[in-house]
Structures are given as structure tokens and as C-alpha cells.
Design a protein around this motif. Structure first.
Motif, short mmCIF file in Angstrom:
data_model
loop_
_atom_site.label_atom_id
_atom_site.label_comp_id
_atom_site.label_asym_id
_atom_site.label_seq_id
_atom_site.Cartn_x
_atom_site.Cartn_y
_atom_site.Cartn_z
N HIS A 28 0.86 -1.18 0.00
CA HIS A 28 0.00 0.00 0.00
C HIS A 28 0.90 1.24 0.00
O HIS A 28 1.82 1.34 0.81
CB HIS A 28 -0.87 0.03 1.26
N ASP A 29 0.62 2.17 -0.87
CA ASP A 29 1.43 3.39 -0.89
C ASP A 29 1.31 4.15 0.43
O ASP A 29 2.27 4.82 0.85
CB ASP A 29 1.01 4.29 -2.05
N PHE A 30 0.16 4.06 1.11
CA PHE A 30 0.04 4.77 2.37
C PHE A 30 0.89 4.14 3.48
O PHE A 30 1.10 4.76 4.53
CB PHE A 30 -1.43 4.90 2.82
N ALA A 31 1.39 2.92 3.26
CA ALA A 31 2.26 2.28 4.26
C ALA A 31 3.73 2.63 4.05
O ALA A 31 4.54 2.43 4.96
CB ALA A 31 2.08 0.76 4.20
N LEU A 32 4.09 3.15 2.89
CA LEU A 32 5.50 3.42 2.60
C LEU A 32 6.16 4.38 3.59
O LEU A 32 7.32 4.18 3.95
CB LEU A 32 5.65 3.94 1.17
N PRO A 33 5.47 5.43 4.07
CA PRO A 33 6.13 6.30 5.05
C PRO A 33 6.51 5.57 6.34
O PRO A 33 7.41 6.03 7.06
CB PRO A 33 5.06 7.38 5.33
N ASP A 34 5.86 4.46 6.64
CA ASP A 34 6.18 3.68 7.83
C ASP A 34 7.09 2.50 7.52
O ASP A 34 7.29 1.64 8.38
CB ASP A 34 4.90 3.16 8.48
N ALA A 35 7.61 2.43 6.31
CA ALA A 35 8.46 1.31 5.91
C ALA A 35 9.75 1.83 5.28
O ALA A 35 9.99 1.67 4.09
CB ALA A 35 7.71 0.41 4.93
N PRO A 36 10.60 2.47 6.09
CA PRO A 36 11.85 3.01 5.53
C PRO A 36 12.71 1.90 4.95
O PRO A 36 12.71 0.78 5.42
CB PRO A 36 12.52 3.65 6.76
N GLY A 37 13.43 2.27 3.89
CA GLY A 37 14.29 1.29 3.24
C GLY A 37 13.66 0.61 2.05
O GLY A 37 14.34 -0.12 1.33
N LEU A 38 12.36 0.86 1.81
CA LEU A 38 11.70 0.26 0.64
C LEU A 38 11.64 1.27 -0.50
O LEU A 38 11.36 2.45 -0.29
CB LEU A 38 10.28 -0.21 1.00
N ASP A 39 11.87 0.77 -1.71
CA ASP A 39 11.77 1.59 -2.92
C ASP A 39 10.70 1.00 -3.83
O ASP A 39 10.53 -0.23 -3.90
CB ASP A 39 13.10 1.61 -3.68
N ARG A 40 10.01 1.88 -4.55
CA ARG A 40 9.04 1.39 -5.54
C ARG A 40 9.79 0.71 -6.69
O ARG A 40 10.89 1.12 -7.06
CB ARG A 40 8.19 2.53 -6.06
N VAL A 41 9.14 -0.31 -7.26
CA VAL A 41 9.68 -1.04 -8.40
C VAL A 41 8.73 -0.83 -9.58
O VAL A 41 7.51 -0.91 -9.44
CB VAL A 41 9.79 -2.54 -8.07
N LEU A 42 9.29 -0.54 -10.75
CA LEU A 42 8.49 -0.26 -11.95
C LEU A 42 7.40 0.77 -11.68
O LEU A 42 6.22 0.57 -12.02
CB LEU A 42 7.86 -1.56 -12.49
N PRO A 43 7.73 1.90 -11.09
CA PRO A 43 6.70 2.88 -10.72
C PRO A 43 5.92 3.45 -11.90
O PRO A 43 4.77 3.87 -11.72
CB PRO A 43 7.50 3.97 -10.00
N GLU A 44 6.53 3.46 -13.09
CA GLU A 44 5.83 4.00 -14.26
C GLU A 44 4.96 2.96 -14.94
O GLU A 44 4.11 3.30 -15.78
CB GLU A 44 6.85 4.56 -15.27
N ASP A 45 5.16 1.68 -14.57
CA ASP A 45 4.47 0.60 -15.29
C ASP A 45 3.41 -0.10 -14.44
O ASP A 45 2.48 -0.69 -14.98
CB ASP A 45 5.50 -0.42 -15.76
N PHE A 46 3.58 -0.04 -13.11
CA PHE A 46 2.67 -0.82 -12.26
C PHE A 46 2.14 0.05 -11.12
O PHE A 46 2.90 0.52 -10.28
CB PHE A 46 3.39 -2.04 -11.68
N ARG A 47 0.85 0.27 -11.11
CA ARG A 47 0.20 0.98 -10.01
C ARG A 47 -1.26 0.50 -9.96
O ARG A 47 -1.97 0.54 -10.96
CB ARG A 47 0.24 2.49 -10.23
N LEU A 48 -1.69 0.02 -8.81
CA LEU A 48 -3.06 -0.45 -8.63
C LEU A 48 -3.87 0.58 -7.86
O LEU A 48 -3.33 1.28 -7.00
CB LEU A 48 -3.09 -1.77 -7.86
N THR A 49 -5.15 0.67 -8.15
CA THR A 49 -6.05 1.53 -7.40
C THR A 49 -7.16 0.69 -6.79
O THR A 49 -7.78 -0.12 -7.48
CB THR A 49 -6.67 2.62 -8.31
N ARG A 50 -7.36 0.85 -5.52
CA ARG A 50 -8.43 0.17 -4.80
C ARG A 50 -9.21 1.21 -3.99
O ARG A 50 -8.88 2.39 -4.01
CB ARG A 50 -7.86 -0.90 -3.86
N ALA A 51 -10.23 0.78 -3.29
CA ALA A 51 -11.05 1.70 -2.48
C ALA A 51 -11.35 1.08 -1.13
O ALA A 51 -11.44 -0.14 -0.99
CB ALA A 51 -12.35 2.04 -3.21
N PHE A 52 -11.49 1.95 -0.14
CA PHE A 52 -12.00 1.54 1.16
C PHE A 52 -13.47 1.94 1.25
O PHE A 52 -13.85 3.04 0.83
CB PHE A 52 -11.23 2.22 2.31
#
Length: 296
Positions: free
Chosen positions: A237-261
């Protein structure tokens, strides 16, 4: 049926489907629950439950009584709120069910803000990787990742959120480069246990063209911990990235999912002003938090 307390015990047994489960919720001993149910059956001159291998199941008479008991419960709740008045802010206990990713990375921040504005409010968050049964009152309301299509429910969209492929910086530095989705097949994959995916909206890897999971868990925090430990590549989840230091996005221009709560409530609760006010505050704060984290 002159005693509201007996009706409250009846509802607890119907929801827990056991004397011991109801006793735990009510903080009394099971023998007391059994005596009160027997008294209620004597007053009603009807058998309200039958014991089955699955637990205590309401009879036809019991099922009819549930609707009246729930109406009485809502009336008691409305009376309590009216006597306390709106000026005091939200009070009492509200139990909220949510998928563990939302419960871990969004709700602590969001609910802390709501409680600061309403010091008399107690919030219980139940984080489980499954759909909640609101009819059994497992929670006052629940957050879901897909819109339910059945049941007497009140449903409101909270917000869209996005997910990305990610891996640890160290992993990406030391392993073969990932330039296309096809390259992902050469890397260990972190994801859900396939037969424990409780909602099709969580089948993220299928959209990346992947079917094999090397490190699998039904827990989002466990998956993120694996990614941070350099186990491989997974969806986060992109909203979890601020709490997960050390992680980088992979293929950011090619892969992105959208979901809803989605905020899911029992239809009858629409008349409970306290829950309406909490739902409004929760929706507003979640939208703001998701938007803020998207900018991080």
C-alpha cells in the motif's frame, strides 16, 4: 420480557452463538447467562435457542425476537445519547473492524486524532484479514476493500488508495535489475497465501502476471517486514511506505493499482446519531490521511 437486561443477554447469545461467548462479552459467568435465557423463555412461553454442533442457533421464535431486541437496543442507545447531549462530544465505546493493512498503517493515526477531539470516546480496532459479520455485531462498523452486494447494510465509499510494487534498497542493489514485468519472474515474490485471499480485490499479483509466491502470509505487516528484510519483491500500500523506511518502488511507471475503502454499517444503525457522527469523522480523517501520505 419486562427486563431490558434479559434482552441484552439474549442478543449477546444470538450474536456469539454460545453461552460462554456471551458471558465473556457481558463479563458474567455462563451459568448466569443460562438462567437468564431460561427465564426469558419461560416469560415468552417459547423456546428461543436450539443447541447444535455450531452452537446456540435461534429458533423461529428467537429469530423474530432478535428484530425487536435490536430495536430496543437502538432506542436505548438513542436515549442515552439524547440525555448526554451533543455538547459533550462522542462518548462510549465504538468497535471498528478493518483489514490489517488499514488497521496498522492508517487507523492508529486517524483514531488518535478523533479521540483527542472527543476525550470521552473509547475506540476498539479489530484487525482481521477477513470480512466482518455486522449482523452478529462483531463490530459497530467495518472498513472493507470491496462494496458488499448483499445484506441490510449502509455502505459509503471512504476513498481510493493506490498500491505499488516494492523491494528493499539493499535487495535492488544486489539483485538483477527489474526493467519490465517479465523480469519479476526471476525474483522471489512476497504476497498473500493464495487460498487465504478473502476478497478478490486483494489478488494483486495476478495483475502483475505473477502466480507463484515464495514468501506468503495473510498479514500485510508480515509481508512488509519480509520486503524490508530483503526477501524479494511484493505489492505494498502506498500509504504504508512512510512507515516502511528502506523500501523503494519497483516499476513505478508501469505498475500501479487503485483500490477503495468502503465504510460498512448495519442499515438500522443509520438512526443512531452517535455512530453517524463517528462515521463522518472517520471518513473525513481517513481521506485526509490517505491524501497526505500520497504526497509523502
Amino acid at each position: 420480557m419486562k427486563d431490558w437486561d434479559d434482552m441484552r443477554i439474549f442478543l449477546s447469545v444470538a450474536r456469539a452463538e454460545s453461552l460462554s461467548g456471551a458471558a465473556k462479552v457481558l463479563r458474567v459467568d455462563p451459568a448466569t447467562v443460562s438462567r437468564r435465557i431460561a427465564r426469558l423463555e419461560a416469560e415468552a412461553d417459547a423456546v428461543l435457542f436450539v443447541k447444535s454442533p455450531q452452537g446456540y442457533v435461534p429458533t423461529e421464535a428467537g429469530a423474530r425476537l432478535i428484530a425487536h431486541a435490536e430495536a430496543a437496543e437502538r432506542a436505548m442507545e438513542a436515549a442515552r445519547e439524547d440525555l448526554q447531549g451533543r455538547a459533550e462530544g462522542l462518548t462510549g465505546t465504538i468497535r471498528l473492524g478493518a483489514p490489517d493493512g488499514c488497521a496498522t498503517y492508517l487507523l492508529p493515526v486517524v483514531t488518535a486524532r478523533i479521540v483527542r477531539a472527543n476525550p470521552g470516546l473509547d475506540i476498539q480496532v479489530v484487525a482481521l484479514p477477513r470480512v466482518f459479520n455486522l449482523s452478529r455485531r462483531e463490530a459497530d462498523m467495518a472498513i472493507g476493500v470491496s462494496r458488499p452486494t448483499a445484506g441490510r447494510l449502509r455502505i459509503q465509499k471512504i476513498a481510493d488508495y493506490t498500491l505499488s510494487l516494492a523491494a528493499s534498497h539493499d535487495y535492488l542493489r544486489d539483485c538483477p535489475p527489474i526493467r519490465t514485468r517479465a523480469d519479476l519472474r526471476e525474483h522471489p515474490i512476497v504476497g498473500y497465501i493464495p487460498d487465504m485471499i478473502f476478497d478478490s480485490e486483494l489478488d494483486y499479483l495476478a495483475e502483475a502476471g505473477l502466480s507463484h509466491v515464495d514468501f506468503a502470509s495473510n498479514s500485510v505487516p508480515v509481508q512488509i517486514a519480509w520486503l524490508r528484510a530483503g526477501a524479494g519483491v511484493g505489492v505494498i500500500h502506498d500509504f504504508a511506505l512512510p512507515d516502511a523506511p528502506g523500501l523503494d518502488r519497483v516499476l513505478p511507471e508501469d505498475f500501479r493499482l487503485t483500490r477503495a475503502f468502503w465504510l460498512i454499517r448495519h442499515a438500522d444503525d443509520a438512526r443512531v446519531a452517535r455512530l453517524n457522527r463517528f462515521a463522518e469523522a472517520l471518513t473525513e480523517e481517513m481521506r485526509a490521511e490517505i491524501a497526505e501520505r500520497a504526497r509523502a
